[in-house]
Design an enzyme around this catalytic site. Structure first.
Site, PDB file in Angstrom:
ATOM      1  N   ASP A  99       0.886  -1.253  -0.083  1.00  0.00           N
ATOM      2  CA  ASP A  99      -0.119  -0.011   0.048  1.00  0.00           C
ATOM      3  C   ASP A  99       0.809   1.386  -0.070  1.00  0.00           C
ATOM      4  O   ASP A  99       0.475   2.088  -0.719  1.00  0.00           O
ATOM      5  CB  ASP A  99      -0.798  -0.237   1.299  1.00  0.00           C
ATOM      6  CG  ASP A  99      -2.104  -0.968   0.930  1.00  0.00           C
ATOM      7  OD1 ASP A  99      -2.314  -1.738  -0.149  1.00  0.00           O
ATOM      8  OD2 ASP A  99      -3.052  -1.123   1.847  1.00  0.00           O
ATOM      9  N   ARG A 146       1.638   6.977  17.042  1.00  0.00           N
ATOM     10  CA  ARG A 146       1.588   7.884  15.702  1.00  0.00           C
ATOM     11  C   ARG A 146       2.066   9.432  16.067  1.00  0.00           C
ATOM     12  O   ARG A 146       2.852  10.022  15.219  1.00  0.00           O
ATOM     13  CB  ARG A 146       0.035   8.317  15.558  1.00  0.00           C
ATOM     14  CG  ARG A 146      -0.781   7.107  15.010  1.00  0.00           C
ATOM     15  CD  ARG A 146      -0.114   6.223  14.238  1.00  0.00           C
ATOM     16  NE  ARG A 146      -0.850   5.115  13.641  1.00  0.00           N
ATOM     17  CZ  ARG A 146      -0.268   4.230  12.841  1.00  0.00           C
ATOM     18  NH1 ARG A 146       0.874   4.254  12.687  1.00  0.00           N
ATOM     19  NH2 ARG A 146      -1.326   3.363  12.209  1.00  0.00           N
ATOM     20  N   SER A 189      -7.465  -5.801   8.429  1.00  0.00           N
ATOM     21  CA  SER A 189      -6.115  -4.963   8.357  1.00  0.00           C
ATOM     22  C   SER A 189      -5.388  -4.916   9.832  1.00  0.00           C
ATOM     23  O   SER A 189      -6.279  -4.934  10.862  1.00  0.00           O
ATOM     24  CB  SER A 189      -6.477  -3.545   7.817  1.00  0.00           C
ATOM     25  OG  SER A 189      -7.331  -2.881   9.018  1.00  0.00           O
ATOM     26  N   ASP A 243      -6.242   7.376  12.607  1.00  0.00           N
ATOM     27  CA  ASP A 243      -5.121   7.546  12.537  1.00  0.00           C
ATOM     28  C   ASP A 243      -4.783   8.664  11.592  1.00  0.00           C
ATOM     29  O   ASP A 243      -3.872   9.435  11.903  1.00  0.00           O
ATOM     30  CB  ASP A 243      -4.230   6.341  11.936  1.00  0.00           C
ATOM     31  CG  ASP A 243      -4.237   5.231  12.960  1.00  0.00           C
ATOM     32  OD1 ASP A 243      -3.987   5.476  14.086  1.00  0.00           O
ATOM     33  OD2 ASP A 243      -4.284   4.159  12.626  1.00  0.00           O
TER      34      ASP A 243
END
Lengths: 413, 413, 413, 413
Positions: free
Chosen positions: C20, C102, C185, C131
């Site tokens: 990705d 993050r 995922s 996110d």
């Protein structure tokens, strides 16, 4: 409670030089047979301290046992200012003038006890009030095994007559006006004067004018407003009308301004920590101005997240101080959070003082977060796209829409 | 954002009758080709509604599509009063006069949309303010699939010139004084008037006197104080000076009193929900008095635990209303808690109005929790033993003493 | 949204080396014509970073534009540990494993952008998740004018087929098992693995066993419990079973222990910041043990006032991290308060690990506030007088008695 | 404290039938010369009540003065369930099993006192614990002028020997195993069993297995997990595995399930209201399952705003119950807020019970707020536009960007 009476050798008394603490002094000597060490502090209460020394000597306290200290700067710098960083108001209104002075007195008594090898401390607060709690929580937090004497909870001098008799019997000088019951009782320091009791006990009745001592009646205040600027650095006031001032000098100046314009009176029914409601009158002229000013500079320099968190924490913080938990870890944690927020609370505010009110009329700061270009109606070169608002609203609305759909499915709204 | 333009058949517009919403009306007709339904509410803004009907008709709205409603009682009873039960002030000062009106307007628009089969609603709030959020969160919370049109975020009439041109091209009457840019923009309802923009945008500059419209300058207010009594029942004001009044009538009366004495002005830099600071001017004459009065009756009738919990919840509650979450579950939860506390908030307060200030001078209640016997200095027949205080302090101090002992063992204090 | 597309010269991409982000890399080159700088971090996700470099080079990134960094120690020391000082759990349960990573990635991207003169940053988070918010709030908080590219919100590669086609067209290598839609995922770092989507989307269905990758099924965990000790210093874990370990090494060890005993699985329906509910599966083996351990050492060493304040602040603190406000002033204020409390959170705890559970079985500390003499049933030489309890209760009861008397007078109870 | 001894005519004693309360019974008769009324409640502690009657009669209590009541349904319905609506856990872990029973016992004692004209109530809680506070705050809140007798704070039977001597002298039957000091003391009701003291007093030592009485050792629990469903209506559990059950029957069933699988053990160092830390062991098998289940159904049916507000209020709510303030206005306010949130907390959860853990594995509800279409990765017909996220982030970031710009101007970050 004879059975609980402690064996005391030396005791540090918070001594004002007035009749009541003089009686306590003598009572400690006669009842406990203890050597009394007096501690008299200038917290800005507006009385000379010389007579306190003379009186202590007269009552047989050894010169080396008489401690007199000017605490005004320490009081304002380390207690009043940190508290004002929080915009603290107990029950929405009270600026905590008495509450904030107690921990400092307690701390000094403990320091003197250590220095002089005293095994006890003593205060003159009554058995129904908050001050006994504030003093004693302070003592215990700093010296856990100190003995504490609270004469008003222990002795049998439970009427004015008994007190006066004791004083006469012990050659304690009595001022004429102290023979009778006072129409109200008072506490004072550089931050405020408070009064309660007797003539104030009916909360339906307006406070009589003669109770006020530190402010003009707003009706008698000047007919012309006065403008004043206050400069802040990292959350603390540092200058008035361009003149740099030490903390205590600054608060003194604000008190003068507040007095002139009749600012900072408060008539309050409040909830004591010991479980009852009481009615008090407070005059906090400088503090009332300072609160408006501090909120004003914060409005410009404090981020919304920080400001709102401060607002949410404030009632708890104020309650802790009111209840006497200045030295408790949770007060210190809140202080750490509050102080963290003040880094850029620097700048100048302008206020208008008039007939009982301090009104903010302007604020500016090198650290201002206000962005005139951003707020202006036209969409400019700035970082704001009107279309962002749609997405912002849509996602904020999403959960409400989901709720509404559920309601439509069968729940009610 | 053409790509996101919705297909609209009928749209309910919050219509004031003024130039801006008239332009929106026409723009909806011409751009969306939609049938416009106008909704004009009397929220006590102080304007006649007759002209709004005439103007809507002139602009081609069918008579059956013109809705005009007097919402003053509903506004005060179901929105203003519940909010005042919480003593709500955003960022410590703002009485939420604009914020509290938006949910009601949104609710009425949705009701009319349902009644008329409209598939959209439209408001005239700009893309940088809070009001767009408040309107739209209200719409979505009540009708999750409604289309929302926010012309100020969509159209290209981004300058005054463009707007005036559009108006002229579409035969919309323009008052002379509306041709130029207004020196500030205004919102008004029975609770308050607010102003912002242009002449107010420099927060260092004092608000010019001509911006105020609902209060006398305190300097020009009467030289003699006026006393007033307000009666409360279960948290809501019900009478002034012994006269029972409906909610809207009562607030109107308080507004008159506040206007006369110059009460309720606020110059504020505040944090908008959309992320920027703005500077506004508010006049809330009646509300400012009501807040003092409500706090006063609560001080006598509310238990400490309830009062302190309310104080801690208030900032969150005020933030929710400010941000537009009136219809959110968490606001309703807080309201349930607040309302629960108001059962005995009944009684009378007395205030003194003078030169910009409303001062509480007395309070009384059949449900008073103030007990004069309990608070009086002498120990009486009442339920208070001075010795209890010792135990109370000792156990409150216990954890602090344990901490102090740890500190002595090697930790620091 | 072509109209909003920015002019970009150089962009720092958070690059995993997977399919990705490789597609994103190419898409940035082809669509924006931008020079791409890749940043690949080892946060303990358990993948080798070598291939990421090779792949970046293959995709045309200049060697000097490839940044690879081992952030494990910084991650645990400066992000995970401070968060665990707060015992943070979002919605009562989630240990914030994704959320806390993050801000660090965002910070590093900004640092690289400054170093390389890049004008944009880019992440691979989707348009419906949290996110994207966490990355972008981080970027903006550190570099307010940086351009942000969020391909998943911008491009038209909105199906798996389109993505694969794009990859093939651009010579991006595709592993066989990546051609089809993944059954769920995943995000991973040293603190946790999370999974969501597809097979997890029905919250009524149990999470299939094959989704778990970091913990044994408790049913297959050892039949014999294992005991472990963890040492803390000032709130942070420093040793396991007497062995001093660096932050990352310590968490790694806890992960091994947790994996073996099947500890730290969580199946959660949670509320995303963007307004929807989602269902996720989390495995936080080491973190789950650490939370029990930290609570355990706090129970012995933290004062009640501090502990309760922490508990009250925790949900807000956790929400801030979940929502992406790590760099916001209010998070920093809360951190200051929390850190202030950890000064004496030092000592050792003992836990039992068995079949999915970590159970605290013992704790000791040189700074213990637990006083066995005080708590023992007999009244001893210690600082506790049973009679104190009476006073303590009486004054705590006073307001309740006053309320009861009011109720008796006519209010109800 | 002879001087404070009250004149008592009739006293309602919370009587278990055990040795300690039998001694109290006799002591009340002999010391106060009072007529003793016994109240024995079945709260699910697992003992027969018949012997209590026989023993009371033996000790000279008149038959009409013996009150025995089965309170199990009322206990669970009106106390346990409302508390579980809040997910209440004191200090993050304790399910408040003892705390929640005290107010009900206090209430019943007061009711009986009114019925029998008693002027006093008496409990058997010691002078160092929380239960004395909980009982007495309950008494005073309901009957402000009742006299309260707390023998453990008053008498001189301060050793086991003195107690046994008193029992022998007064012909109180003594079971053999009660002659010596118990190795720990216990409290039990339908919600939990707690133990503390003696063998538990060293917090570094693991709780010995023989202390547990209501749960299997997880190591000896079944090797095969058991699945169970629990149905909720408006926040309360109403059925297990499809079988509707009354509140007490339901909790009983959960206790059986929890006992079998070794669920609900807790070894805790906690902070008592009276100011010291203590170490206790709790077994709450059914409650531990119920908490997981309730959180599970809330996760699906509760809005984020409501859920987060609940999480923030919970620690305070739990603290109030722990401290004995069940009947305080602030607990009732919080309850009103919590109950308001539970309207749609209806549906079914599925749990897996295994070796000490209750794990949520599924949840479903007709009032679910989880929207699979909304959360799915593809952008569908649903009410979510990826581009909205950009605006949402931008406006949330706005204040952070403004802060960053200030930092760049000269402040630090």
């Amino acid at each position: 409670m004879t059975s609980r009476k402690k064996e005391i050798n030396r005791v540090v008394l918070a001594y004002s030089g007035g009749l009541d603490t003089s009686i306590i002094l003598k009572w400690l000597q006669t009842t406990y047979g203890a050597e009394v060490i007096t501690f008299t502090a200038d917290l800005g209460q507006g009385e000379e301290l010389g007579p306190a020394r003379a009186k202590a000597e007269l009552l047989g306290v050894k010169p080396e046992n008489i401690f007199i200290e000017d605490l005004r700067e320490e009081f304002v710098r380390d207690y009043v200012f940190p508290m004002f960083r929080a915009n603290a108001q107990y029950e929405g209104l009270y600026l905590l003038g008495t509450s904030i002075a107690r921990p400092l007195i307690a701390k000094k008594q403990i320091e003197i006890a250590r220095k002089t090898g005293a095994d006890a401390v003593c205060h003159g607060a009554t058995g129904k009030g908050n001050d006994q709690v504030r003093f004693e929580l302070g003592y215990y937090a700093l010296e856990p095994d100190i003995a504490v004497i609270a004469p008003w909870r222990e002795w049998d001098l439970t009427s004015r007559t008994a007190l006066i008799e004791f004083a006469e019997k012990n050659q304690i000088p009595i001022q004429k006006d102290k023979r009778g019951e006072a129409p109200f009782s008072t506490d004072a320091n550089l931050l405020h004067v408070s009064s309660e009791g007797k003539v104030l006990e009916d909360p339906a009745q307006e406070v009589p004018d003669y109770v006020y001592s530190r402010t003009n009646d707003p009706e008698k205040a000047p007919d012309t407003p006065q403008y004043v600027t206050i400069d802040f650095e990292r959350g603390d006031a540092v200058a008035i009308d361009d003149e740099k001032l030490s903390p205590a000098a600054l608060l003194t100046r604000l008190n003068e301004l507040g007095r002139l314009h009749g600012i900072g009176r408060l008539d309050l029914v409040e909830n004591r920590f010991v479980g009852m409601k009481s009615r008090g009158m407070y005059e906090t002229p400088g503090g009332a101005i300072l609160l408006v000013a501090h909120r004003g500079i914060e409005s410009l320099t404090l981020d919304r997240g920080a400001a709102h968190l401060k607002d949410e924490l404030m009632p708890r913080y104020a309650e802790l101080i009111y209840n006497g938990f200045w030295f408790a870890p949770e007060r210190e944690m809140l202080q750490a959070a509050i102080d963290k927020s003040q880094e850029f609370v620097t700048g100048r505010v302008r206020l208008k003082l008039y007939k009982g009110s301090a009104t903010l009329v302007g604020r500016e700061s090198p650290y201002s977060l206000y962005d005139q270009e951003l707020v202006t109606f036209e969409e400019g070169a700035v970082a704001y796209d009107h279309r962002d608002a749609e997405g912002f609203i849509k996602l904020n609305a999403l959960r409400l829409r989901t709720l509404a759909k559920r309601a439509a499915r069968g729940g009610k709204k």
